[in-house]
Write a protein that holds these residues in place. Structure first.
Motif, PDB file in Angstrom:
ATOM      1  N   VAL A 133      62.130  59.674 -34.920  1.00  0.00           N
ATOM      2  CA  VAL A 133      63.215  60.613 -35.201  1.00  0.00           C
ATOM      3  C   VAL A 133      64.552  59.885 -35.167  1.00  0.00           C
ATOM      4  N   SER A 134      64.540  58.599 -35.458  1.00  0.00           N
ATOM      5  CA  SER A 134      65.812  57.882 -35.448  1.00  0.00           C
ATOM      6  C   SER A 134      66.656  58.326 -36.644  1.00  0.00           C
ATOM      7  N   LEU A 135      67.946  58.157 -36.510  1.00  0.00           N
ATOM      8  CA  LEU A 135      68.908  58.499 -37.558  1.00  0.00           C
ATOM      9  C   LEU A 135      68.866  59.971 -37.944  1.00  0.00           C
ATOM     10  N   CYS A 136      68.557  60.831 -36.976  1.00  0.00           N
ATOM     11  CA  CYS A 136      68.620  62.270 -37.241  1.00  0.00           C
ATOM     12  C   CYS A 136      69.880  62.816 -36.584  1.00  0.00           C
ATOM     13  N   ARG A 137      69.994  64.117 -36.544  1.00  0.00           N
ATOM     14  CA  ARG A 137      71.163  64.733 -35.888  1.00  0.00           C
ATOM     15  C   ARG A 137      70.739  65.509 -34.668  1.00  0.00           C
ATOM     16  N   LEU A 138      69.772  64.989 -33.955  1.00  0.00           N
ATOM     17  CA  LEU A 138      69.237  65.696 -32.795  1.00  0.00           C
ATOM     18  C   LEU A 138      70.231  65.652 -31.642  1.00  0.00           C
ATOM     19  N   ARG A 139      70.443  66.799 -31.000  1.00  0.00           N
ATOM     20  CA  ARG A 139      71.284  66.843 -29.803  1.00  0.00           C
ATOM     21  C   ARG A 139      70.432  66.651 -28.558  1.00  0.00           C
ATOM     22  N   CYS A 140      69.204  67.151 -28.607  1.00  0.00           N
ATOM     23  CA  CYS A 140      68.287  66.904 -27.504  1.00  0.00           C
ATOM     24  C   CYS A 140      66.870  67.081 -28.030  1.00  0.00           C
ATOM     25  N   LEU A 141      65.923  66.667 -27.220  1.00  0.00           N
ATOM     26  CA  LEU A 141      64.516  66.736 -27.615  1.00  0.00           C
ATOM     27  C   LEU A 141      63.852  67.896 -26.883  1.00  0.00           C
ATOM     28  N   PRO A 142      62.764  68.417 -27.403  1.00  0.00           N
ATOM     29  CA  PRO A 142      62.074  69.471 -26.650  1.00  0.00           C
ATOM     30  C   PRO A 142      61.417  68.883 -25.412  1.00  0.00           C
ATOM     31  N   GLY A 143      61.459  69.616 -24.311  1.00  0.00           N
ATOM     32  CA  GLY A 143      60.877  69.132 -23.063  1.00  0.00           C
ATOM     33  C   GLY A 143      59.389  68.893 -23.184  1.00  0.00           C
ATOM     34  N   GLU A 144      58.793  69.500 -24.185  1.00  0.00           N
ATOM     35  CA  GLU A 144      57.345  69.357 -24.361  1.00  0.00           C
ATOM     36  C   GLU A 144      56.966  67.929 -24.734  1.00  0.00           C
ATOM     37  N   LEU A 145      57.947  67.160 -25.231  1.00  0.00           N
ATOM     38  CA  LEU A 145      57.649  65.771 -25.571  1.00  0.00           C
ATOM     39  C   LEU A 145      57.239  64.997 -24.325  1.00  0.00           C
ATOM     40  N   LEU A 146      57.850  65.356 -23.177  1.00  0.00           N
ATOM     41  CA  LEU A 146      57.509  64.679 -21.931  1.00  0.00           C
ATOM     42  C   LEU A 146      56.045  64.918 -21.569  1.00  0.00           C
ATOM     43  N   GLU A 147      55.555  66.105 -21.949  1.00  0.00           N
ATOM     44  CA  GLU A 147      54.162  66.389 -21.631  1.00  0.00           C
ATOM     45  C   GLU A 147      53.202  65.544 -22.441  1.00  0.00           C
ATOM     46  N   LEU A 148      53.654  65.143 -23.628  1.00  0.00           N
ATOM     47  CA  LEU A 148      52.800  64.268 -24.427  1.00  0.00           C
ATOM     48  C   LEU A 148      52.699  62.889 -23.789  1.00  0.00           C
ATOM     49  N   MET A 149      53.588  62.601 -22.835  1.00  0.00           N
ATOM     50  CA  MET A 149      53.577  61.282 -22.200  1.00  0.00           C
ATOM     51  C   MET A 149      52.719  61.279 -20.961  1.00  0.00           C
ATOM     52  N   THR A 150      52.207  62.427 -20.546  1.00  0.00           N
ATOM     53  CA  THR A 150      51.402  62.430 -19.328  1.00  0.00           C
ATOM     54  C   THR A 150      50.096  61.694 -19.584  1.00  0.00           C
ATOM     55  N   TYR A 151      49.586  61.148 -18.517  1.00  0.00           N
ATOM     56  CA  TYR A 151      48.403  60.309 -18.597  1.00  0.00           C
ATOM     57  C   TYR A 151      47.161  61.147 -18.914  1.00  0.00           C
ATOM     58  N   PRO A 152      46.234  60.752 -19.751  1.00  0.00           N
ATOM     59  CA  PRO A 152      46.276  59.603 -20.644  1.00  0.00           C
ATOM     60  C   PRO A 152      46.960  59.988 -21.950  1.00  0.00           C
ATOM     61  N   SER A 153      48.009  59.321 -22.251  1.00  0.00           N
ATOM     62  CA  SER A 153      48.806  59.711 -23.406  1.00  0.00           C
ATOM     63  C   SER A 153      48.383  58.925 -24.635  1.00  0.00           C
ATOM     64  N   LYS A 154      48.344  59.620 -25.768  1.00  0.00           N
ATOM     65  CA  LYS A 154      48.008  58.920 -27.005  1.00  0.00           C
ATOM     66  C   LYS A 154      49.271  58.384 -27.681  1.00  0.00           C
ATOM     67  N   LEU A 155      50.390  58.898 -27.230  1.00  0.00           N
ATOM     68  CA  LEU A 155      51.653  58.512 -27.839  1.00  0.00           C
ATOM     69  C   LEU A 155      51.948  57.048 -27.531  1.00  0.00           C
ATOM     70  N   GLU A 156      52.195  56.274 -28.560  1.00  0.00           N
ATOM     71  CA  GLU A 156      52.482  54.858 -28.341  1.00  0.00           C
ATOM     72  C   GLU A 156      53.903  54.488 -28.748  1.00  0.00           C
ATOM     73  N   ASP A 157      54.282  54.946 -29.924  1.00  0.00           N
ATOM     74  CA  ASP A 157      55.602  54.582 -30.426  1.00  0.00           C
ATOM     75  C   ASP A 157      56.505  55.790 -30.422  1.00  0.00           C
ATOM     76  N   LEU A 158      57.688  55.573 -29.933  1.00  0.00           N
ATOM     77  CA  LEU A 158      58.650  56.653 -29.892  1.00  0.00           C
ATOM     78  C   LEU A 158      59.991  56.067 -30.285  1.00  0.00           C
ATOM     79  N   LEU A 159      60.464  56.398 -31.456  1.00  0.00           N
ATOM     80  CA  LEU A 159      61.743  55.856 -31.913  1.00  0.00           C
ATOM     81  C   LEU A 159      62.759  56.979 -31.898  1.00  0.00           C
ATOM     82  N   LEU A 160      63.654  56.916 -30.930  1.00  0.00           N
ATOM     83  CA  LEU A 160      64.575  58.020 -30.715  1.00  0.00           C
ATOM     84  C   LEU A 160      66.002  57.682 -31.117  1.00  0.00           C
ATOM     85  N   ASP A 161      66.339  56.434 -31.205  1.00  0.00           N
ATOM     86  CA  ASP A 161      67.748  56.070 -31.410  1.00  0.00           C
ATOM     87  C   ASP A 161      67.985  55.578 -32.824  1.00  0.00           C
TER      88      ASP A 161
END
Lengths: 556, 110
Positions: free
Chosen positions: A266-294
């Motif tokens: 989600v880089s180069l977007c106009r996001l003011r904040c992310l949904p808190g649910e994204l943090l839940e995708l990071m809980t173990y064991p997470s499949k999420l590997e790449d996260l491009l936020l900036d």
């Protein structure tokens, strides 16, 4: 009404009727003619073949078409769509033929029509053309809702995107590349078909056939897209989602549904904040590997002196609830440990999946904004307001993390005192409303004296349904209950990092001062679910924990 | 004062004359009912509702008021519980209940 010409009374039709008394047919028309020829014969209402045809009720063999005692059939003039009045008038007699009102004045004219049309240049039958005009169908007698549904207009670009989606679906291609096709709007209807995506397996000799789950990859990068369609977040098998360089201002909380997501850009977007649910995708064991936020214009906490918290806010203590992932002695003076805590609600299957992962996420909180309180009418009742989507405000005030959030004055001395988790009746009724398929029509059903904010509220759910592509309910960040009108919303700033499980080292997303903590939007369904007091640097439940313990302390 | 110990129950009357006897504490969740029962006039006089413990709702039918009363007890039973079960609202009543909840000010989740 006065100048309406009075039509001659129609003859009873058919002229022959059954007389049950004498057990014989009566020909009423004949008798009229026989009684006196001075009675002007009624003008025949069929002057030529272009008149509407007369049908009997033979094609509807129901009993009521044969009125008892008389062997008569109902007769209809004209085609079925002109029959509205007849059908609804439900006349039991059924022996009177109602003609559609003639539209033009017609003169009596004897035309010997053979039924064979002979084309001739000279004959332009204007009279007939006027007679051909179909009468307007009578207005329906049943109450109708005057809500006309506008068919959703689709831009040319979206049409193109739809074609691409169908092509991918048809060919079983997992990569849906919608990059830079000038999409401004993408409706849920375009994306939803992908939820039925199925792989076309490659069948080779000697290799057993395996059914595998698809791993969809959707690239929406470089489009002037303003909103990510909620249907994206209902695609269970979505693994790669790129929204790079779009004009998206927020991500739907339904993002938490994407348990198979491996990469999110989600880089180069106009996001003011992310949904808190994204943090839940990071809980173990997470499949999420790449996260491009900036880069994104994220909210910043007003505390500038935001030090990266020390690594040991909660000391490691050995118990049966601990799953130690890694242990390493540093310079013979300290031990670096990486572990998981089962008390975070990790399932029993955690132990089995341990070997599969080489690195996982660690998330630690640094700051929290005050809570914006709302009542179930959707009105904000607290002093703190989250900025609206249009506002340019970038810095948000923060509150002490270690204290419970401050309540608005109207709630501080509430009658019940205790924070209850029971939803309000208004919320329950709204939830029930959201479950009808008729939700967009509900405001029209409200009585006229209903307070206007109720229809406003219902429209708000409609919007919420469209942006999230679900029933319009949002998950509570604490208890996962679905709520229509969250009682509180706030922003939390978290540092996230990848931790290598082989070395215990913090991976490529290093916490450093150049890298700011990222804001996440959280919501509570009731006062019982408001943020709990926490230490700065506390870990997100379910993510991996690390700490460095000096050996002296450890041996004591 | 004669009502030194007011009854633990109050009576709610619907437009079609159905009467519901409710726990006073449960019904007090509605600020509307609370003010009917507690507000005092300028001379310290209580309203008629407060004296008799009887509130009439000419706007609410018995069918809807029954659900409202069910909610009062649902709230009373679960107010201190961690896991609150869902209360089922029939879809055909949702708009009427929405109006009733708005009228009774059952919107702040306390």
């Amino acid at each position: 009404m006065a100048e309406e010409p009075t039509l001659p009374t129609l003859p009873r039709f058919p002229a022959v009727s059954w007389n049950s008394g004498t057990q014989s047919f009566n020909n009423t028309r004949k008798r009229v003619r026989g009684d006196g020829y001075d009675v002007a014969a009624p003008a025949p209402f069929f002057s030529n073949s272009s008149d509407p045809a007369v049908f009997s009720s033979d094609d509807d063999p129901s009993l009521e078409n044969y009125t008892q005692g008389r062997h008569r059939k109902k007769r209809y003039v004209g085609s079925w769509y002109q029959q509205q009045q007849l059908a609804s008038s439900d006349s039991a007699l059924g022996d009177e033929v109602r003609l559609p009102k003639p539209t033009g004045k017609r003169t009596f004219q004897r035309t010997a029509d053979s039924g064979v049309w002979m084309g001739s240049d000279a004959s332009t039958d204007l009279e007939d053309a006027a007679g051909l005009e179909l009468p307007q169908p009578a207005p329906c007698r049943l109450p109708q809702l005057n809500v006309s549904r506008q068919p959703a207009a689709i831009s040319e670009n979206e049409e193109f995107a739809r074609d691409l989606v169908y092509k991918a679906l048809e060919n079983g291609e997992e990569d849906v590349n919608l990059t830079s096709i000038g999409l401004e709007d993408l409706s849920n209807a375009t994306i939803t078909p992908l939820s039925e995506f199925a792989c076309i397996p490659t069948v080779t000799e000697g290799v057993p056939f395996v059914q595998r789950d698809p791993s969809l990859k959707i690239y929406l990068a470089q489009n002037p897209l303003r909103r990510a369609p909620g249907a994206l977040f209902n695609l269970e098998f979505l693994t790669v989602l790129s929204l790079r360089n779009t004009k998206i201002t927020e991500l739907s909380p339904s993002l938490g549904n994407l348990r198979n997501l491996k990469s999110l850009n989600v880089s180069l977007c106009r996001l003011r904040c992310l949904p808190g649910e994204l943090l839940e995708l990071m809980t173990y064991p997470s499949k999420l590997e790449d996260l491009l936020l900036d880069p994104n214009p994220f909210y910043q906490p007003d505390t500038d002196d935001n030090p990266i918290p020390d690594l040991d806010p909660e000391l490691f203590e050995d118990s049966k609830d601990i799953i130690l992932l890694h242990e390493q002695t540093l310079n013979n003076t300290a031990v670096l440990r990486t572990w998981l805590d089962k008390r975070d609600g990790l399932g029993d299957g955690v132990q089995d999946s341990l070997s599969d992962l080489t690195s996982t996420w660690r998330a630690r909180i640094v700051a929290r904004s005050p809570v914006q309180f709302m009542n179930s009418r959707g009105a904000i009742i607290s002093k703190f307001h989250l900025p609206s989507a249009q506002s340019d405000l970038k810095v948000l005030e923060t509150e002490d993390l270690t204290l419970p959030p401050s309540l608005p004055t109207s709630m501080a001395h509430s009658s019940t005192g205790e924070a209850s988790r029971v939803p309000s009746l208004l919320e329950l009724a709204l939830k029930s409303c959201s479950q009808t398929s008729q939700l967009p029509l509900l405001p029209a059903y409200l009585p006229d004296d209903a307070p206007p904010h109720l229809s406003e509220l219902l429209r708000r759910i409609v919007v919420q349904q469209q942006t999230n592509a679900n029933l319009g309910d949002l998950p509570c960040s604490n208890c996962r209950r679905r709520t229509i009108m969250p009682v509180g919303q706030w922003v939390e700033w978290w540092y996230t990092a990848r931790v290598s499980l082989a070395t215990g080292q913090v991976g490529p997303m290093v916490e450093d001062s150049a890298r700011k903590a990222v804001p996440y939007m959280k919501r509570a369904c009731s006062l019982g679910c408001l943020p709990q007091p926490r230490k700065v640097g506390a870990h997100f439940p379910g993510t991996v924990r690390t700490c460095v313990t000096s050996i002296q302390a450890d041996t004591e | 004062m004669d009502d030194s110990a007011p009854s633990r129950y109050i009576t709610l009357v619907s437009s079609d004359d159905f009467e519901f006897v409710v726990l006073r504490d449960a019904a007090m969740i509605s600020p509307m009912i609370k003010s009917m029962l507690e507000r005092r006039g300028p001379a310290g006089m209580s309203l008629l509702e407060a004296q008799t413990g009887r509130c009439a709702f000419p706007e609410i039918t018995g069918q809807v008021l029954e659900k409202v009363v069910e909610y009062f007890h649902y709230w009373y039973k679960n107010r201190n519980r961690e896991d609150v079960p869902d209360m089922d609202i029939p879809v055909e009543l949702c708009l009427e209940l929405l109006m009733a909840a708005d009228y009774l000010q059952l919107d702040s989740k306390s």
